[in-house]
Write a protein that holds these residues in place. Structure first.
Motif, PDB file in Angstrom:
ATOM      1  N   GLY A   8      32.500  39.875  36.356  1.00  0.00           N
ATOM      2  CA  GLY A   8      32.652  40.821  37.457  1.00  0.00           C
ATOM      3  C   GLY A   8      33.453  40.249  38.607  1.00  0.00           C
ATOM      4  N   ILE A   9      33.173  38.999  38.956  1.00  0.00           N
ATOM      5  CA  ILE A   9      33.952  38.340  40.016  1.00  0.00           C
ATOM      6  C   ILE A   9      35.416  38.227  39.593  1.00  0.00           C
ATOM      7  CG2 ILE A   9      34.275  36.163  41.257  1.00  0.00           C
ATOM      8  CD1 ILE A   9      31.230  35.785  41.114  1.00  0.00           C
ATOM      9  N   GLY A  10      35.640  37.826  38.339  1.00  0.00           N
ATOM     10  CA  GLY A  10      37.009  37.687  37.851  1.00  0.00           C
ATOM     11  C   GLY A  10      37.771  39.002  37.876  1.00  0.00           C
ATOM     12  N   LEU A  11      37.125  40.094  37.437  1.00  0.00           N
ATOM     13  CA  LEU A  11      37.785  41.395  37.441  1.00  0.00           C
ATOM     14  C   LEU A  11      38.081  41.866  38.866  1.00  0.00           C
ATOM     15  CD1 LEU A  11      35.821  43.279  34.627  1.00  0.00           C
ATOM     16  CD2 LEU A  11      38.206  42.539  34.578  1.00  0.00           C
TER      17      LEU A  11
ATOM     18  N   VAL B 249      46.850  35.418  47.329  1.00  0.00           N
ATOM     19  CA  VAL B 249      46.098  34.901  46.183  1.00  0.00           C
ATOM     20  C   VAL B 249      45.051  33.887  46.636  1.00  0.00           C
ATOM     21  CG1 VAL B 249      46.269  33.595  44.023  1.00  0.00           C
ATOM     22  CG2 VAL B 249      47.995  35.324  44.588  1.00  0.00           C
ATOM     23  N   PHE B 250      45.465  32.964  47.503  1.00  0.00           N
ATOM     24  CA  PHE B 250      44.538  31.932  47.972  1.00  0.00           C
ATOM     25  C   PHE B 250      43.408  32.546  48.801  1.00  0.00           C
ATOM     26  CE2 PHE B 250      48.492  29.147  47.785  1.00  0.00           C
ATOM     27  CZ  PHE B 250      48.183  28.712  46.502  1.00  0.00           C
ATOM     28  N   LYS B 251      43.728  33.542  49.619  1.00  0.00           N
ATOM     29  CA  LYS B 251      42.694  34.191  50.431  1.00  0.00           C
ATOM     30  C   LYS B 251      41.676  34.910  49.559  1.00  0.00           C
ATOM     31  CE  LYS B 251      45.663  34.961  54.473  1.00  0.00           C
ATOM     32  NZ  LYS B 251      46.363  35.996  55.272  1.00  0.00           N
ATOM     33  N   ILE B 252      42.164  35.613  48.538  1.00  0.00           N
ATOM     34  CA  ILE B 252      41.263  36.363  47.660  1.00  0.00           C
ATOM     35  C   ILE B 252      40.372  35.415  46.867  1.00  0.00           C
ATOM     36  CG2 ILE B 252      41.188  37.913  45.669  1.00  0.00           C
ATOM     37  CD1 ILE B 252      43.868  39.074  46.756  1.00  0.00           C
ATOM     38  N   GLY B 253      40.966  34.358  46.309  1.00  0.00           N
ATOM     39  CA  GLY B 253      40.171  33.373  45.579  1.00  0.00           C
ATOM     40  C   GLY B 253      39.135  32.713  46.467  1.00  0.00           C
ATOM     41  N   GLY B 254      39.531  32.351  47.685  1.00  0.00           N
ATOM     42  CA  GLY B 254      38.586  31.742  48.626  1.00  0.00           C
ATOM     43  C   GLY B 254      37.464  32.689  49.001  1.00  0.00           C
ATOM     44  N   LEU B 255      37.802  33.988  49.180  1.00  0.00           N
ATOM     45  CA  LEU B 255      36.772  34.981  49.510  1.00  0.00           C
ATOM     46  C   LEU B 255      35.733  35.072  48.398  1.00  0.00           C
ATOM     47  CD1 LEU B 255      35.692  37.378  51.212  1.00  0.00           C
ATOM     48  CD2 LEU B 255      37.259  38.853  49.923  1.00  0.00           C
ATOM     49  N   ALA B 256      36.181  35.063  47.139  1.00  0.00           N
ATOM     50  CA  ALA B 256      35.247  35.154  46.015  1.00  0.00           C
ATOM     51  C   ALA B 256      34.307  33.950  45.978  1.00  0.00           C
ATOM     52  CB  ALA B 256      36.025  35.264  44.705  1.00  0.00           C
ATOM     53  N   VAL B 257      34.856  32.760  46.216  1.00  0.00           N
ATOM     54  CA  VAL B 257      34.029  31.550  46.189  1.00  0.00           C
ATOM     55  C   VAL B 257      33.020  31.564  47.331  1.00  0.00           C
ATOM     56  CG1 VAL B 257      34.082  29.039  46.413  1.00  0.00           C
ATOM     57  CG2 VAL B 257      35.794  30.194  45.010  1.00  0.00           C
ATOM     58  N   VAL B 258      33.448  31.985  48.521  1.00  0.00           N
ATOM     59  CA  VAL B 258      32.537  32.033  49.673  1.00  0.00           C
ATOM     60  C   VAL B 258      31.405  33.030  49.439  1.00  0.00           C
ATOM     61  CG1 VAL B 258      32.368  32.694  52.107  1.00  0.00           C
ATOM     62  CG2 VAL B 258      34.251  31.248  51.343  1.00  0.00           C
ATOM     63  N   LEU B 259      31.733  34.206  48.904  1.00  0.00           N
ATOM     64  CA  LEU B 259      30.699  35.207  48.639  1.00  0.00           C
ATOM     65  C   LEU B 259      29.720  34.710  47.577  1.00  0.00           C
ATOM     66  CD1 LEU B 259      32.758  38.540  48.685  1.00  0.00           C
ATOM     67  CD2 LEU B 259      31.162  37.710  50.408  1.00  0.00           C
ATOM     68  N   ALA B 260      30.229  34.022  46.568  1.00  0.00           N
ATOM     69  CA  ALA B 260      29.351  33.476  45.533  1.00  0.00           C
ATOM     70  C   ALA B 260      28.426  32.417  46.116  1.00  0.00           C
ATOM     71  CB  ALA B 260      30.183  32.895  44.398  1.00  0.00           C
TER      72      ALA B 260
ATOM     73  N   MET C  85      42.474  49.350  51.491  1.00  0.00           N
ATOM     74  CA  MET C  85      42.399  49.074  50.056  1.00  0.00           C
ATOM     75  C   MET C  85      41.825  47.685  49.805  1.00  0.00           C
ATOM     76  SD  MET C  85      42.887  50.401  47.116  1.00  0.00           S
ATOM     77  CE  MET C  85      43.927  51.807  47.503  1.00  0.00           C
ATOM     78  N   SER C  86      42.193  46.730  50.641  1.00  0.00           N
ATOM     79  CA  SER C  86      41.650  45.370  50.492  1.00  0.00           C
ATOM     80  C   SER C  86      40.145  45.359  50.707  1.00  0.00           C
ATOM     81  CB  SER C  86      42.325  44.429  51.491  1.00  0.00           C
ATOM     82  OG  SER C  86      43.713  44.360  51.266  1.00  0.00           O
ATOM     83  N   ILE C  87      39.678  46.123  51.708  1.00  0.00           N
ATOM     84  CA  ILE C  87      38.241  46.175  51.975  1.00  0.00           C
ATOM     85  C   ILE C  87      37.502  46.793  50.794  1.00  0.00           C
ATOM     86  CG2 ILE C  87      36.475  47.227  53.435  1.00  0.00           C
ATOM     87  CD1 ILE C  87      38.433  46.968  55.783  1.00  0.00           C
ATOM     88  N   ILE C  88      38.049  47.893  50.246  1.00  0.00           N
ATOM     89  CA  ILE C  88      37.391  48.572  49.129  1.00  0.00           C
ATOM     90  C   ILE C  88      37.290  47.655  47.916  1.00  0.00           C
ATOM     91  CG2 ILE C  88      37.639  50.460  47.480  1.00  0.00           C
ATOM     92  CD1 ILE C  88      38.924  52.091  49.765  1.00  0.00           C
ATOM     93  N   LEU C  89      38.389  46.973  47.595  1.00  0.00           N
ATOM     94  CA  LEU C  89      38.370  46.098  46.422  1.00  0.00           C
ATOM     95  C   LEU C  89      37.569  44.825  46.686  1.00  0.00           C
ATOM     96  CD1 LEU C  89      42.045  46.526  45.199  1.00  0.00           C
ATOM     97  CD2 LEU C  89      39.979  47.500  44.224  1.00  0.00           C
ATOM     98  N   ALA C  90      37.525  44.387  47.941  1.00  0.00           N
ATOM     99  CA  ALA C  90      36.689  43.223  48.257  1.00  0.00           C
ATOM    100  C   ALA C  90      35.218  43.539  48.036  1.00  0.00           C
ATOM    101  CB  ALA C  90      36.918  42.784  49.700  1.00  0.00           C
ATOM    102  N   LEU C  91      34.838  44.814  48.195  1.00  0.00           N
ATOM    103  CA  LEU C  91      33.451  45.208  47.927  1.00  0.00           C
ATOM    104  C   LEU C  91      33.107  45.038  46.445  1.00  0.00           C
ATOM    105  CD1 LEU C  91      33.085  48.393  50.162  1.00  0.00           C
ATOM    106  CD2 LEU C  91      32.151  46.110  50.569  1.00  0.00           C
ATOM    107  N   ILE C  92      34.109  45.222  45.574  1.00  0.00           N
ATOM    108  CA  ILE C  92      33.868  44.995  44.146  1.00  0.00           C
ATOM    109  C   ILE C  92      33.521  43.531  43.910  1.00  0.00           C
ATOM    110  CG2 ILE C  92      34.921  45.053  41.854  1.00  0.00           C
ATOM    111  CD1 ILE C  92      36.674  47.331  42.810  1.00  0.00           C
ATOM    112  N   ILE C  93      34.277  42.632  44.564  1.00  0.00           N
ATOM    113  CA  ILE C  93      33.982  41.208  44.446  1.00  0.00           C
ATOM    114  C   ILE C  93      32.602  40.907  45.014  1.00  0.00           C
ATOM    115  CG2 ILE C  93      34.769  38.888  45.063  1.00  0.00           C
ATOM    116  CD1 ILE C  93      37.585  39.979  45.333  1.00  0.00           C
ATOM    117  N   ALA C  94      32.275  41.549  46.139  1.00  0.00           N
ATOM    118  CA  ALA C  94      30.971  41.302  46.771  1.00  0.00           C
ATOM    119  C   ALA C  94      29.827  41.743  45.851  1.00  0.00           C
ATOM    120  CB  ALA C  94      30.889  42.042  48.106  1.00  0.00           C
ATOM    121  N   VAL C  95      29.972  42.915  45.216  1.00  0.00           N
ATOM    122  CA  VAL C  95      28.926  43.388  44.305  1.00  0.00           C
ATOM    123  C   VAL C  95      28.745  42.409  43.149  1.00  0.00           C
ATOM    124  CG1 VAL C  95      28.339  45.195  42.646  1.00  0.00           C
ATOM    125  CG2 VAL C  95      29.204  45.810  44.905  1.00  0.00           C
TER     126      VAL C  95
END
Length: 421
Positions: A40-43, A387-398, A279-289
């Motif tokens: 899910g995080i990867g997608l 790319v770096f911001k999105i990857g970092g956001l996923a790691v921080v949320l995890a 759009m970034s906020i909406i898709l960031a919610l997918i990563i958050a979920v």
């Protein structure tokens, strides 16, 4: 293997908990849930990278087409006309960022042919200098831009404007300006007949449907000017336009107004930025979920491993060490998911020009119709900072998702956990 042996035991236990055990079906189920969280995080990461790359691609494409007609910087004289425009061109070209300059005069009016009326922006230019600041001459699909001669009253129309007027090469259209002229019958609009000698296509609907070009001398006569209204400049780097505009305002003589292309289209760029942000906020919610799915995974792991936790505590492990074990487990899932998402997103974004046509051919559909969009291909502009911001956001949320379960694990009491073992 030697590296694994040298790791602290918290790392070893945390890494082991991410794998399914051989004896317990529950362990396999927990590891399956971890795999789903990782996927899910990867997608989510891949989707955000791909969508932002496509939006950046469309923005770059539209901006390029806009700036094929618009100048990077425009310079106006406060008096309404610029008699010394040749000297001002020399002064502007002293700035190394300026690579082209041309005079112009612009007027808004109504183009009339038979019983058809269309509003238009008519720009007076010099055909020999205009190619240094725009690509309109190269974009002229029919006729010739060079036929704009002084006193000939010829006009080059945008392709959509010509279509709406039902105008072809050689047809006559009448330009009516709002600035009227006094007659015995009252104030009448200023009108002049022009011959269509060219039709251009910029690939941007706003310009193709509302822009026309005439010779600068003809425009000056229509506007009752004795000189061009100002200069249009092209720069080496369009992104430096605001900075260069300020430099030109300080270096060029006279009471001048200088504006760059971002000011000319401020509303459009603001709308694009808002759309990208939402759009970034909406898709960031997918990563958050997906990231917070780790909470349920780790809670299940803590529940299943309470006996192991109690034994580690009786052997001398501190609450901080227990907490670190589950933080490592959750963070590892987040990091692996982010890495897979970044790899997949970058791969798709860099090859979207191949992937989209393949999907269109496979499904028998076309995402961008040529009848509606000027560009039938999906553009992509991958930007590594995104790319770096999105990857970092996923790691921080995890990582944040691991805090509650790991603190709960650290508070497990050994005696109560081992009571029914």
């Amino acid at each position: 293997m030697s590296i694994m042996k040298n790791l602290p035991y918290e790392w070893l236990v945390g890494l082991r908990y991410t794998r399914a055990g051989k004896r317990s079906g529950r362990n396999s189920f927990i590891s399956f849930i971890s795999l789903i969280s990782m996927a899910g995080i990867g997608l989510g990461v891949a989707a955000l990278i791909i969508v932002l790359s496509v939006m950046n691609g469309f923005q770059k494409e539209v901006t390029g087409r806009m700036l094929s007609v618009l100048a990077h910087v425009e310079v106006f004289d406060a008096n309404g006309s610029m008699p010394n425009w040749r000297e001002q061109i020399v002064a502007a070209r002293k700035n190394p960022a300026v690579v082209g300059a041309a005079p112009f005069a612009e007027m808004q009016g109504m183009l009339v042919r038979e019983d058809i009326l269309r509003p238009a922006i008519v720009r007076g230019v010099l055909p020999d200098l205009e190619p240094t600041v725009s690509d309109v001459a190269a974009q002229t699909r029919r006729g010739s831009f060079a036929q704009l001669q002084p006193g000939a009253y010829n006009i080059v129309l945008g392709v959509e404007l010509a279509r709406s007027l039902h105008a072809q090469l050689g047809d006559k259209v009448t330009l009516a300006l709002a600035q009227g002229q006094a007659t015995p019958a009252g104030v009448l609009p200023r009108m002049r007949s022009f011959t269509v000698t060219g039709i251009f296509e910029a690939g941007h609907s706003e310009f193709d449907s509302s822009l026309a070009f005439v010779h600068l001398t003809d425009a000056e006569k229509m506007l009752r000017l004795d000189a061009p209204a100002g200069l249009r400049l092209r720069l080496v780097d369009m992104h430096r336009a605001p900075q260069v505009a300020q430099e030109l305002k300080r270096s060029m003589a006279g009471d001048l107004t200088v504006r760059d292309w971002s000011q000319l289209n401020a509303t459009w760029f603001a709308a694009v930025q808002i759309e990208k942000r939402m759009m970034s906020i909406i898709l960031a919610l997918i990563i958050a979920v997906a990231a917070f799915n780790l909470v349920s995974t780790l809670v299940m792991t803590v529940t299943d491993k309470q006996a192991d936790i109690a034994i580690l505590r009786t052997l001398g492990a501190s609450p901080a060490s227990i907490m670190k074990i589950f933080v490592i487990q959750g963070a590892l899932v987040g990091i692996l998911g982010a890495m897979l998402g970044v790899a997949g997103g970058v791969l798709v974004a860099l090859n979207i020009d191949v992937i989209v046509p393949f999907i269109e051919h496979l499904l028998g559909v076309q995402f961008l119709s040529k009848d509606i969009y000027s560009n039938s291909t999906v553009p992509s502009d991958l930007r590594w900072p995104d790319v770096f911001k999105i990857g970092g956001l996923a790691v921080v949320l995890a990582f944040l998702a691991t805090l509650y379960p790991s603190r709960w694990a650290a508070r497990v009491k050994p005696a109560e956990a081992l009571r029914y073992e």
